[in-house]
Design a protein around this motif. Structure first.
Motif, PDB file in Angstrom:
ATOM      1  N   MET A  33     -36.534 -21.504  50.355  1.00  0.00           N
ATOM      2  CA  MET A  33     -36.877 -20.104  50.606  1.00  0.00           C
ATOM      3  C   MET A  33     -37.568 -19.976  51.951  1.00  0.00           C
ATOM      4  N   THR A  34     -37.236 -18.920  52.690  1.00  0.00           N
ATOM      5  CA  THR A  34     -37.834 -18.702  54.005  1.00  0.00           C
ATOM      6  C   THR A  34     -38.134 -17.219  54.170  1.00  0.00           C
ATOM      7  N   SER A  35     -39.148 -16.909  54.981  1.00  0.00           N
ATOM      8  CA  SER A  35     -39.503 -15.512  55.222  1.00  0.00           C
ATOM      9  C   SER A  35     -38.576 -14.852  56.240  1.00  0.00           C
ATOM     10  N   GLN A  36     -37.707 -15.631  56.862  1.00  0.00           N
ATOM     11  CA  GLN A  36     -36.735 -15.039  57.773  1.00  0.00           C
ATOM     12  C   GLN A  36     -35.779 -14.134  56.993  1.00  0.00           C
ATOM     13  N   ILE A  37     -35.280 -13.104  57.665  1.00  0.00           N
ATOM     14  CA  ILE A  37     -34.265 -12.235  57.059  1.00  0.00           C
ATOM     15  C   ILE A  37     -32.897 -12.818  57.376  1.00  0.00           C
ATOM     16  N   ARG A  38     -32.189 -13.205  56.318  1.00  0.00           N
ATOM     17  CA  ARG A  38     -30.876 -13.852  56.491  1.00  0.00           C
ATOM     18  C   ARG A  38     -29.769 -12.956  55.979  1.00  0.00           C
ATOM     19  N   PRO A  39     -28.668 -12.857  56.703  1.00  0.00           N
ATOM     20  CA  PRO A  39     -27.523 -12.094  56.194  1.00  0.00           C
ATOM     21  C   PRO A  39     -27.017 -12.693  54.883  1.00  0.00           C
ATOM     22  N   PHE A  40     -26.528 -11.845  54.018  1.00  0.00           N
ATOM     23  CA  PHE A  40     -26.016 -12.282  52.712  1.00  0.00           C
ATOM     24  C   PHE A  40     -24.691 -11.583  52.452  1.00  0.00           C
ATOM     25  N   ARG A  41     -23.794 -12.314  51.822  1.00  0.00           N
ATOM     26  CA  ARG A  41     -22.493 -11.757  51.463  1.00  0.00           C
ATOM     27  C   ARG A  41     -22.127 -12.244  50.070  1.00  0.00           C
ATOM     28  N   ILE A  42     -21.656 -11.357  49.223  1.00  0.00           N
ATOM     29  CA  ILE A  42     -21.243 -11.727  47.861  1.00  0.00           C
ATOM     30  C   ILE A  42     -19.916 -12.469  47.939  1.00  0.00           C
ATOM     31  N   ASP A  43     -19.856 -13.609  47.303  1.00  0.00           N
ATOM     32  CA  ASP A  43     -18.620 -14.409  47.283  1.00  0.00           C
ATOM     33  C   ASP A  43     -18.610 -15.223  45.991  1.00  0.00           C
ATOM     34  N   VAL A  44     -18.176 -14.597  44.912  1.00  0.00           N
ATOM     35  CA  VAL A  44     -18.179 -15.236  43.600  1.00  0.00           C
ATOM     36  C   VAL A  44     -17.052 -16.267  43.527  1.00  0.00           C
ATOM     37  N   PRO A  45     -17.337 -17.483  43.085  1.00  0.00           N
ATOM     38  CA  PRO A  45     -16.272 -18.485  42.963  1.00  0.00           C
ATOM     39  C   PRO A  45     -15.166 -18.014  42.014  1.00  0.00           C
ATOM     40  N   GLN A  46     -13.931 -18.306  42.375  1.00  0.00           N
ATOM     41  CA  GLN A  46     -12.802 -17.909  41.538  1.00  0.00           C
ATOM     42  C   GLN A  46     -12.881 -18.543  40.164  1.00  0.00           C
ATOM     43  N   THR A  47     -13.449 -19.748  40.085  1.00  0.00           N
ATOM     44  CA  THR A  47     -13.571 -20.402  38.777  1.00  0.00           C
ATOM     45  C   THR A  47     -14.418 -19.573  37.810  1.00  0.00           C
ATOM     46  N   ASP A  48     -15.422 -18.853  38.325  1.00  0.00           N
ATOM     47  CA  ASP A  48     -16.250 -18.005  37.468  1.00  0.00           C
ATOM     48  C   ASP A  48     -15.457 -16.816  36.945  1.00  0.00           C
ATOM     49  N   LEU A  49     -14.594 -16.261  37.788  1.00  0.00           N
ATOM     50  CA  LEU A  49     -13.767 -15.135  37.347  1.00  0.00           C
ATOM     51  C   LEU A  49     -12.713 -15.597  36.338  1.00  0.00           C
ATOM     52  N   ASP A  50     -12.150 -16.779  36.559  1.00  0.00           N
ATOM     53  CA  ASP A  50     -11.166 -17.316  35.613  1.00  0.00           C
ATOM     54  C   ASP A  50     -11.821 -17.597  34.265  1.00  0.00           C
ATOM     55  N   ASP A  51     -13.035 -18.125  34.301  1.00  0.00           N
ATOM     56  CA  ASP A  51     -13.760 -18.414  33.065  1.00  0.00           C
ATOM     57  C   ASP A  51     -14.038 -17.126  32.291  1.00  0.00           C
ATOM     58  N   LEU A  52     -14.437 -16.070  32.988  1.00  0.00           N
ATOM     59  CA  LEU A  52     -14.695 -14.792  32.339  1.00  0.00           C
ATOM     60  C   LEU A  52     -13.435 -14.270  31.661  1.00  0.00           C
ATOM     61  N   ARG A  53     -12.324 -14.318  32.360  1.00  0.00           N
ATOM     62  CA  ARG A  53     -11.073 -13.807  31.790  1.00  0.00           C
ATOM     63  C   ARG A  53     -10.664 -14.622  30.568  1.00  0.00           C
ATOM     64  N   GLU A  54     -10.858 -15.924  30.644  1.00  0.00           N
ATOM     65  CA  GLU A  54     -10.503 -16.786  29.505  1.00  0.00           C
ATOM     66  C   GLU A  54     -11.392 -16.493  28.303  1.00  0.00           C
ATOM     67  N   ARG A  55     -12.681 -16.315  28.525  1.00  0.00           N
ATOM     68  CA  ARG A  55     -13.591 -16.019  27.418  1.00  0.00           C
ATOM     69  C   ARG A  55     -13.240 -14.674  26.772  1.00  0.00           C
ATOM     70  N   LEU A  56     -12.901 -13.686  27.594  1.00  0.00           N
ATOM     71  CA  LEU A  56     -12.523 -12.385  27.051  1.00  0.00           C
ATOM     72  C   LEU A  56     -11.262 -12.499  26.203  1.00  0.00           C
ATOM     73  N   ALA A  57     -10.323 -13.322  26.632  1.00  0.00           N
ATOM     74  CA  ALA A  57      -9.073 -13.492  25.877  1.00  0.00           C
ATOM     75  C   ALA A  57      -9.310 -14.185  24.542  1.00  0.00           C
ATOM     76  N   ARG A  58     -10.381 -14.992  24.430  1.00  0.00           N
ATOM     77  CA  ARG A  58     -10.651 -15.747  23.201  1.00  0.00           C
ATOM     78  C   ARG A  58     -11.722 -15.078  22.333  1.00  0.00           C
ATOM     79  N   THR A  59     -11.952 -13.792  22.534  1.00  0.00           N
ATOM     80  CA  THR A  59     -12.993 -13.093  21.765  1.00  0.00           C
ATOM     81  C   THR A  59     -12.747 -13.226  20.263  1.00  0.00           C
TER      82      THR A  59
END
Length: 377
Positions: A1-27
């Motif tokens: 952690m640093t007190s500097q202001i750092r640029p941030f960009r959302i970039d969710v790993p595709q594996t997390d999205l695939d896991d979500l879709r698989e879990r929804l399919a197996r409800t």
């Protein structure tokens, strides 16, 4: 952690999205319980429809790209990594304004409010009433780090926001909040009174206590009874649940996307005072974007701290450090609110809407925010 202001960009790993879709399919869907509509909780037809949309029709990458159009940053304050949006207005004399979201929401709550605030010229407003907008994510919500220890409060968050605004170089600014933000925003003024021009709340002030009831006028009593009759006063007591055992419930919300979806749908339904169906008050994809943020960041448990850190439920009390504007009156009572707060702005004709008004009526809310700060800036 640093007190500097750092640029941030959302970039969710595709594996997390695939896991979500698989879990929804197996409800593993439960049996339907007897009862009409929402009398036993989220109806199965409603939840199956939302789950199907989340799995097959909702495009996270498109929503991610939309959110990434807002400049985002991270910085360390008081041992916390804080994620925030910082969207500067094209108007050079714009007033800085820090927006504080509620629970179970996130910075996504303000996605459709930011444009009308930062660029009123493009949205039919007065360019002289523009804002530079800062939207921090509360600790433990979204991409902000969770609190590492107990002892957090609205005041401690407010002190973070005051330090953030100083770090951004703002000498004078406004503070807005709703839901939990209605507790934080007045505390920002208390923590930084020389810099805060005004506090704007969507609601939350002027609710009667038991001691006030005998003194209410007939009109005030009608407002109080309207409050007591609303769904969110009689639904699932999330205050008690999250105060007592947030870790227990976090296992289910963290592991089962349909469990998390049901919980979020229940609360957004209870918070819907608009008189419209939920999917008309809050766009389904906007609702799913907020839900996905909770799921993909694993923050259902860490976002519960405002409740388990509290001793019990109490309405916000406002502040005396800066003037306060309130979006709408009923069911709050202005006379009672003014015991603790200077309130020069309390219109009675603003259109009602969902508890998370920025998602339902962003243009009306932006217009009223502009009207208040035009008086105090």
């Amino acid at each position: 952690m640093t007190s500097q202001i750092r640029p941030f960009r959302i970039d969710v790993p595709q594996t997390d999205l695939d896991d979500l879709r698989e879990r929804l399919a197996r409800t593993r869907w439960p049996r339907e319980l007897p009862g009409e509509g929402w009398s036993r909780g989220v109806p199965g037809t409603c939840l199956r429809r939302l789950a199907a949309r989340w799995r097959d029709g909702f495009d996270w990458r498109e929503r991610e790209a939309e959110l990434n159009r807002f400049p985002q940053f991270m910085t360390g304050i008081d041992g916390q990594d804080v994620h925030f949006l910082h969207v500067r207005s094209p108007e050079p004399d714009a007033l800085p304004l820090v927006l504080t979201h509620g629970w179970p929401n996130s910075f996504v709550e303000f996605a459709r409010l930011i444009g009308p605030l930062t660029d009123p010229r493009a949205h039919g407003g007065d360019p002289a009433q523009a804002f530079h907008v800062v939207v921090p994510s509360l600790p433990g919500f979204g991409f902000s780090a969770p609190p590492a220890e107990e002892g957090w409060s609205a005041r401690r968050v407010a002190e973070l926001w005051a330090r953030l605004m100083r770090r951004l170089g703002y000498e004078r600014y406004g503070a807005q909040g709703d839901d939990f933000g209605a507790y934080v925003a007045p505390e920002v003024a208390a923590a930084d009174p020389a810099r805060v021009a005004g506090v704007y709340l969507i609601g939350g002030l002027g609710f009667p206590t038991e001691e006030d009831l005998p003194e209410l006028t007939q009109e005030e009593r009608a407002s109080y009874e309207a409050l007591m009759g609303q769904d969110w006063m009689h639904g699932v007591d999330h205050h008690a649940l999250l105060r007592a055992a947030p870790q227990t419930f976090a296992y289910g919300w963290h592991d089962s996307p349909v469990g998390a979806l049901a919980w979020m749908a229940q609360k957004f339904h209870e918070f819907n005072a608009s008189g419209k169906p939920l999917d008309e008050a809050v766009d389904t994809d906007l609702f799913l974007t907020n839900l996905s943020l909770y799921w993909l960041t694993g923050t259902f448990g860490s976002s519960a701290w405002p409740y388990y850190e509290s001793a019990g439920f109490a309405w916000p009390r406002g502040n005396r450090a800066a003037p306060t504007g309130v979006y709408s009156g009923p069911p709050g009572i202005r006379r009672l609110a003014e015991r603790h707060t200077e309130i020069p702005h309390w219109p009675t004709g603003n259109p009602g809407g969902h508890h998370f008004l920025a998602m339902d009526r962003p243009d009306a809310l932006a217009a009223d925010i502009r009207a208040f700060f035009a008086r105090v800036r």
